[in-house]
Design an enzyme around this catalytic site. Sequence first.
Site, PDB file in Angstrom:
ATOM      1  N   SER A  98      85.330  54.716 -24.245  1.00 37.33           N
ATOM      2  CA  SER A  98      86.656  54.533 -23.649  1.00 37.33           C
ATOM      3  C   SER A  98      87.563  55.730 -23.940  1.00 37.33           C
ATOM      4  O   SER A  98      88.586  55.891 -23.278  1.00 37.33           O
ATOM      5  CB  SER A  98      87.319  53.273 -24.204  1.00 37.33           C
ATOM      6  OG  SER A  98      87.458  53.369 -25.609  1.00 37.33           O
ATOM      7  N   HIS A 119      82.630  52.889 -18.131  1.00 42.05           N
ATOM      8  CA  HIS A 119      83.558  52.282 -19.072  1.00 42.05           C
ATOM      9  C   HIS A 119      83.904  50.870 -18.619  1.00 42.05           C
ATOM     10  O   HIS A 119      84.706  50.662 -17.706  1.00 42.05           O
ATOM     11  CB  HIS A 119      84.827  53.134 -19.200  1.00 42.05           C
ATOM     12  CG  HIS A 119      85.830  52.542 -20.133  1.00 42.05           C
ATOM     13  ND1 HIS A 119      87.186  52.700 -19.970  1.00 42.05           N
ATOM     14  CD2 HIS A 119      85.675  51.760 -21.238  1.00 42.05           C
ATOM     15  CE1 HIS A 119      87.824  52.044 -20.929  1.00 42.05           C
ATOM     16  NE2 HIS A 119      86.922  51.466 -21.706  1.00 42.05           N
ATOM     17  N   GLU A 131      85.163  51.890 -14.958  1.00 39.27           N
ATOM     18  CA  GLU A 131      85.441  53.279 -14.601  1.00 39.27           C
ATOM     19  C   GLU A 131      84.116  54.042 -14.596  1.00 39.27           C
ATOM     20  O   GLU A 131      83.413  54.072 -15.605  1.00 39.27           O
ATOM     21  CB  GLU A 131      86.415  53.905 -15.599  1.00 39.27           C
ATOM     22  CG  GLU A 131      87.812  53.306 -15.519  1.00 39.27           C
ATOM     23  CD  GLU A 131      88.741  53.778 -16.624  1.00 39.27           C
ATOM     24  OE1 GLU A 131      89.968  53.786 -16.402  1.00 39.27           O
ATOM     25  OE2 GLU A 131      88.246  54.125 -17.718  1.00 39.27           O
TER      26      GLU A 131
END
Length: 206
Positions: A98, A119, A131
């Site tokens: 992250s 992510h 993501e």
Amino acid sequence: AIEAGLEVVGREVAAELGDRAAERVGHFLTRKVEKGQRTQEERDAAVARLRTTTDLADLAGCDLVIEAIVEELAPKQELLAELERLCRPDTVLATNTSALSVTEIASATSSPERVVGMHFFNPAPLMPLVEIVRAELTDEDAIETAYAVAERMGKTPVRCHDTPGFVVNRILIPLLNDCVRVLDEARVTPEGLDAAMKHGAGWGKG
């Protein structure tokens, strides 16, 4: 992944941890049955698609490997270098970081073109966003594979490039810091700030 019909190998450092993780997954799916979101047959078929192991070599046949180990650069680099050695040349290697640079993580391999960021947001079974992060040398095939798998899992994938915080945290962290600053500078109460953001900016909660 198992709900989406994918065969999954989950690797843990100890068999006991792997067993506990499988139990948590089973419990989560049992709750879906109790809520009428899954049939018992669907739940049992999904659980049967999960195999746990402590041996990294058991990931050798995977098309996609997603690491989610400790959020530190060196261990992630070591793991990806080992996965590169064990897995097929066309296996996509994904990191669930992250905050770390996907490009730096990929630099520990000799095939950084197949390394991508995926992510997931916590709790991963419930939060829809993933993501999909393109590192400096990630190729299009790796990005599209990660995107397609996230979609098949029922997620909402968003493509982005490898920048600090990617998308959500890049916006969220400075915003949260500003909220704390406003408490001091505007002399608003925490309750007043919450009310302002809920009713003035449309936030779901303060």
